[in-house]
Design a protein around this motif. Sequence first.
Motif, PDB file in Angstrom:
ATOM      1  N   TRP A   1      53.486  -6.200 -18.077  1.00  0.00           N
ATOM      2  CA  TRP A   1      52.800  -7.231 -17.307  1.00  0.00           C
ATOM      3  C   TRP A   1      53.022  -7.051 -15.800  1.00  0.00           C
ATOM      4  O   TRP A   1      52.175  -7.443 -14.992  1.00  0.00           O
ATOM      5  CB  TRP A   1      53.290  -8.619 -17.719  1.00  0.00           C
ATOM      6  CG  TRP A   1      52.771  -9.047 -19.059  1.00  0.00           C
ATOM      7  CD1 TRP A   1      53.439  -9.038 -20.242  1.00  0.00           C
ATOM      8  CD2 TRP A   1      51.459  -9.550 -19.337  1.00  0.00           C
ATOM      9  NE1 TRP A   1      52.631  -9.494 -21.263  1.00  0.00           N
ATOM     10  CE2 TRP A   1      51.406  -9.820 -20.732  1.00  0.00           C
ATOM     11  CE3 TRP A   1      50.331  -9.794 -18.568  1.00  0.00           C
ATOM     12  CZ2 TRP A   1      50.268 -10.319 -21.355  1.00  0.00           C
ATOM     13  CZ3 TRP A   1      49.183 -10.291 -19.181  1.00  0.00           C
ATOM     14  CH2 TRP A   1      49.160 -10.555 -20.554  1.00  0.00           C
ATOM     15  N   THR A   2      54.126  -6.449 -15.426  1.00  0.00           N
ATOM     16  CA  THR A   2      54.421  -6.271 -13.994  1.00  0.00           C
ATOM     17  C   THR A   2      53.785  -5.016 -13.411  1.00  0.00           C
ATOM     18  O   THR A   2      53.723  -4.866 -12.193  1.00  0.00           O
ATOM     19  CB  THR A   2      55.940  -6.201 -13.766  1.00  0.00           C
ATOM     20  OG1 THR A   2      56.485  -5.111 -14.528  1.00  0.00           O
ATOM     21  CG2 THR A   2      56.608  -7.503 -14.179  1.00  0.00           C
ATOM     22  N   SER A   3      53.287  -4.114 -14.270  1.00  0.00           N
ATOM     23  CA  SER A   3      52.751  -2.850 -13.751  1.00  0.00           C
ATOM     24  C   SER A   3      51.260  -2.635 -14.015  1.00  0.00           C
ATOM     25  O   SER A   3      50.677  -1.694 -13.487  1.00  0.00           O
ATOM     26  CB  SER A   3      53.545  -1.663 -14.324  1.00  0.00           C
ATOM     27  OG  SER A   3      53.456  -1.639 -15.742  1.00  0.00           O
ATOM     28  N   VAL A   4      50.632  -3.487 -14.836  1.00  0.00           N
ATOM     29  CA  VAL A   4      49.198  -3.306 -15.081  1.00  0.00           C
ATOM     30  C   VAL A   4      48.430  -3.562 -13.784  1.00  0.00           C
ATOM     31  O   VAL A   4      48.845  -4.355 -12.937  1.00  0.00           O
ATOM     32  CB  VAL A   4      48.674  -4.256 -16.186  1.00  0.00           C
ATOM     33  CG1 VAL A   4      49.273  -3.911 -17.526  1.00  0.00           C
ATOM     34  CG2 VAL A   4      48.906  -5.718 -15.835  1.00  0.00           C
ATOM     35  N   ASP A   5      47.310  -2.836 -13.621  1.00  0.00           N
ATOM     36  CA  ASP A   5      46.501  -3.031 -12.419  1.00  0.00           C
ATOM     37  C   ASP A   5      45.076  -3.433 -12.807  1.00  0.00           C
ATOM     38  O   ASP A   5      44.767  -3.644 -13.990  1.00  0.00           O
ATOM     39  CB  ASP A   5      46.491  -1.762 -11.564  1.00  0.00           C
ATOM     40  CG  ASP A   5      45.984  -0.539 -12.326  1.00  0.00           C
ATOM     41  OD1 ASP A   5      45.314  -0.705 -13.368  1.00  0.00           O
ATOM     42  OD2 ASP A   5      46.265   0.594 -11.881  1.00  0.00           O
ATOM     43  N   ALA A   6      44.220  -3.524 -11.804  1.00  0.00           N
ATOM     44  CA  ALA A   6      42.851  -3.991 -12.026  1.00  0.00           C
ATOM     45  C   ALA A   6      42.076  -3.065 -12.960  1.00  0.00           C
ATOM     46  O   ALA A   6      41.245  -3.513 -13.755  1.00  0.00           O
ATOM     47  CB  ALA A   6      42.124  -4.129 -10.693  1.00  0.00           C
ATOM     48  N   ASP A   7      42.344  -1.754 -12.861  1.00  0.00           N
ATOM     49  CA  ASP A   7      41.625  -0.804 -13.721  1.00  0.00           C
ATOM     50  C   ASP A   7      41.947  -1.040 -15.198  1.00  0.00           C
ATOM     51  O   ASP A   7      41.076  -0.891 -16.065  1.00  0.00           O
ATOM     52  CB  ASP A   7      41.979   0.634 -13.341  1.00  0.00           C
ATOM     53  CG  ASP A   7      41.321   1.061 -12.036  1.00  0.00           C
ATOM     54  OD1 ASP A   7      40.322   0.418 -11.655  1.00  0.00           O
ATOM     55  OD2 ASP A   7      41.800   2.018 -11.402  1.00  0.00           O
ATOM     56  N   VAL A   8      43.192  -1.382 -15.480  1.00  0.00           N
ATOM     57  CA  VAL A   8      43.577  -1.665 -16.867  1.00  0.00           C
ATOM     58  C   VAL A   8      42.825  -2.907 -17.366  1.00  0.00           C
ATOM     59  O   VAL A   8      42.331  -2.936 -18.502  1.00  0.00           O
ATOM     60  CB  VAL A   8      45.102  -1.871 -16.982  1.00  0.00           C
ATOM     61  CG1 VAL A   8      45.470  -2.280 -18.412  1.00  0.00           C
ATOM     62  CG2 VAL A   8      45.843  -0.607 -16.586  1.00  0.00           C
ATOM     63  N   ILE A   9      42.732  -3.907 -16.513  1.00  0.00           N
ATOM     64  CA  ILE A   9      42.025  -5.136 -16.898  1.00  0.00           C
ATOM     65  C   ILE A   9      40.549  -4.844 -17.144  1.00  0.00           C
ATOM     66  O   ILE A   9      39.958  -5.315 -18.123  1.00  0.00           O
ATOM     67  CB  ILE A   9      42.195  -6.220 -15.818  1.00  0.00           C
ATOM     68  CG1 ILE A   9      43.661  -6.632 -15.724  1.00  0.00           C
ATOM     69  CG2 ILE A   9      41.322  -7.434 -16.140  1.00  0.00           C
ATOM     70  CD1 ILE A   9      43.955  -7.611 -14.611  1.00  0.00           C
ATOM     71  N   ARG A  10      39.940  -4.044 -16.264  1.00  0.00           N
ATOM     72  CA  ARG A  10      38.525  -3.688 -16.457  1.00  0.00           C
ATOM     73  C   ARG A  10      38.336  -2.907 -17.750  1.00  0.00           C
ATOM     74  O   ARG A  10      37.358  -3.090 -18.469  1.00  0.00           O
ATOM     75  CB  ARG A  10      38.026  -2.879 -15.259  1.00  0.00           C
ATOM     76  CG  ARG A  10      37.914  -3.687 -13.978  1.00  0.00           C
ATOM     77  CD  ARG A  10      37.185  -2.893 -12.892  1.00  0.00           C
ATOM     78  NE  ARG A  10      37.203  -3.617 -11.625  1.00  0.00           N
ATOM     79  CZ  ARG A  10      38.073  -3.401 -10.651  1.00  0.00           C
ATOM     80  NH1 ARG A  10      39.011  -2.447 -10.806  1.00  0.00           N
ATOM     81  NH2 ARG A  10      38.037  -4.088  -9.538  1.00  0.00           N
ATOM     82  N   GLY A  11      39.269  -2.019 -18.040  1.00  0.00           N
ATOM     83  CA  GLY A  11      39.187  -1.261 -19.288  1.00  0.00           C
ATOM     84  C   GLY A  11      39.261  -2.168 -20.502  1.00  0.00           C
ATOM     85  O   GLY A  11      38.548  -1.967 -21.495  1.00  0.00           O
ATOM     86  N   TRP A  12      40.117  -3.166 -20.429  1.00  0.00           N
ATOM     87  CA  TRP A  12      40.222  -4.147 -21.532  1.00  0.00           C
ATOM     88  C   TRP A  12      38.925  -4.919 -21.702  1.00  0.00           C
ATOM     89  O   TRP A  12      38.454  -5.113 -22.833  1.00  0.00           O
ATOM     90  CB  TRP A  12      41.383  -5.087 -21.243  1.00  0.00           C
ATOM     91  CG  TRP A  12      41.497  -6.234 -22.203  1.00  0.00           C
ATOM     92  CD1 TRP A  12      41.786  -6.151 -23.546  1.00  0.00           C
ATOM     93  CD2 TRP A  12      41.333  -7.626 -21.915  1.00  0.00           C
ATOM     94  NE1 TRP A  12      41.815  -7.420 -24.096  1.00  0.00           N
ATOM     95  CE2 TRP A  12      41.529  -8.340 -23.119  1.00  0.00           C
ATOM     96  CE3 TRP A  12      41.043  -8.340 -20.757  1.00  0.00           C
ATOM     97  CZ2 TRP A  12      41.442  -9.729 -23.197  1.00  0.00           C
ATOM     98  CZ3 TRP A  12      40.957  -9.724 -20.818  1.00  0.00           C
ATOM     99  CH2 TRP A  12      41.151 -10.403 -22.034  1.00  0.00           C
ATOM    100  N   MET A  13      38.321  -5.327 -20.584  1.00  0.00           N
ATOM    101  CA  MET A  13      37.055  -6.049 -20.657  1.00  0.00           C
ATOM    102  C   MET A  13      35.962  -5.192 -21.285  1.00  0.00           C
ATOM    103  O   MET A  13      35.167  -5.669 -22.097  1.00  0.00           O
ATOM    104  CB  MET A  13      36.636  -6.508 -19.253  1.00  0.00           C
ATOM    105  CG  MET A  13      37.535  -7.616 -18.692  1.00  0.00           C
ATOM    106  SD  MET A  13      37.353  -7.836 -16.902  1.00  0.00           S
ATOM    107  CE  MET A  13      35.614  -8.297 -16.805  1.00  0.00           C
ATOM    108  N   GLU A  14      35.936  -3.910 -20.928  1.00  0.00           N
ATOM    109  CA  GLU A  14      34.960  -2.998 -21.529  1.00  0.00           C
ATOM    110  C   GLU A  14      35.194  -2.869 -23.034  1.00  0.00           C
ATOM    111  O   GLU A  14      34.249  -2.807 -23.822  1.00  0.00           O
ATOM    112  CB  GLU A  14      35.048  -1.626 -20.861  1.00  0.00           C
ATOM    113  CG  GLU A  14      34.493  -1.603 -19.445  1.00  0.00           C
ATOM    114  CD  GLU A  14      34.662  -0.244 -18.789  1.00  0.00           C
ATOM    115  OE1 GLU A  14      35.036   0.718 -19.501  1.00  0.00           O
ATOM    116  OE2 GLU A  14      34.426  -0.145 -17.569  1.00  0.00           O
ATOM    117  N   SER A  15      36.473  -2.824 -23.418  1.00  0.00           N
ATOM    118  CA  SER A  15      36.782  -2.702 -24.851  1.00  0.00           C
ATOM    119  C   SER A  15      36.325  -3.946 -25.615  1.00  0.00           C
ATOM    120  O   SER A  15      35.879  -3.856 -26.761  1.00  0.00           O
ATOM    121  CB  SER A  15      38.283  -2.464 -25.064  1.00  0.00           C
ATOM    122  OG  SER A  15      39.035  -3.656 -24.920  1.00  0.00           O
ATOM    123  N   LEU A  16      36.434  -5.115 -24.969  1.00  0.00           N
ATOM    124  CA  LEU A  16      35.957  -6.342 -25.602  1.00  0.00           C
ATOM    125  C   LEU A  16      34.451  -6.279 -25.836  1.00  0.00           C
ATOM    126  O   LEU A  16      33.947  -6.665 -26.899  1.00  0.00           O
ATOM    127  CB  LEU A  16      36.293  -7.555 -24.733  1.00  0.00           C
ATOM    128  CG  LEU A  16      37.760  -7.990 -24.665  1.00  0.00           C
ATOM    129  CD1 LEU A  16      37.920  -9.127 -23.653  1.00  0.00           C
ATOM    130  CD2 LEU A  16      38.269  -8.433 -26.034  1.00  0.00           C
TER     131      LEU A  16
END
Length: 292
Positions: free
Chosen positions: A43-58
Amino acid sequence: MIDQFLDYLRYERNRSELTVKRYEDSLTDFQKYFEEQEEGLSWTSVDADVIRGWMESLMERGNTASTVNTGLSALRSFFRFALARKMVNKDPAHMITGPKKRKPLPQFVKEEEINELLDKTEWSDEYKDVRARTIIITLYEAGLRRSELIGLNDSDVDFEAMQLKVTGKRNKQRIIPFGKELAEQLRQYIDCRDKKVAKQSEALFLNKKGSRISESEVYKTVKENLSKVTTLKKRSPHVLRHSFATAMLNHEAGLESVKKLLGHESLETTQIYTHTTFEQLKRVYKEAHPRD
């Protein structure tokens, strides 16, 4: 960290258990996602790209834009909470925008269904039936809104010039031409109306008491008759307006011309019908192409 955030939602923000559960599901799903992406991510090291990747996976898993935006909202709330309590030193979610919700395409009655209703259905010479057929033809051939149809007066029908004077939103007026079929139907209706109804209003479309027809009467009339030929869930007067626009574009009317006929202020509003006709084109292609 997730448990602390959920307790915060429950006891400090008094959120419902349904909301808490929805946020918990989103956060748990995101954690599972980033732990699978790269060893050591937290949780302390994830960045915006990881979040965007998760949204794409959804989205790839078939979730709607609304569901993805709910998940993003959960992440934003979580990181604001964690940042305020110094559990993390950055908020990677605050600059991310969610996917736009897709507007549903306008529903329309197929041309063959309209033809079946107007040409093959038996209509009596009773006032109710004559009025119903006239209402449907007027909505379909002129592309009127329900309020515009109700607002028509006898003086708005110009049989010599073959045109209607329509008062639209914000009292803006426009002129709509009409053809022989609508002219004949309007003449038949007016003749029937004047013989069978004691006219109490200048309105074109009257109820049995001679007053201007109501919105509910128009809606009921259209729904009852469209139910004879279509299985669309929505069978409102506005569907006939959509059907008018779609039919015009399918028969090569220009977008600007359709815009003026519909009384739209912006071409963008009219352009949604080009998506409708393209969807129809795709269906025709799939049904007709021998190699598809």
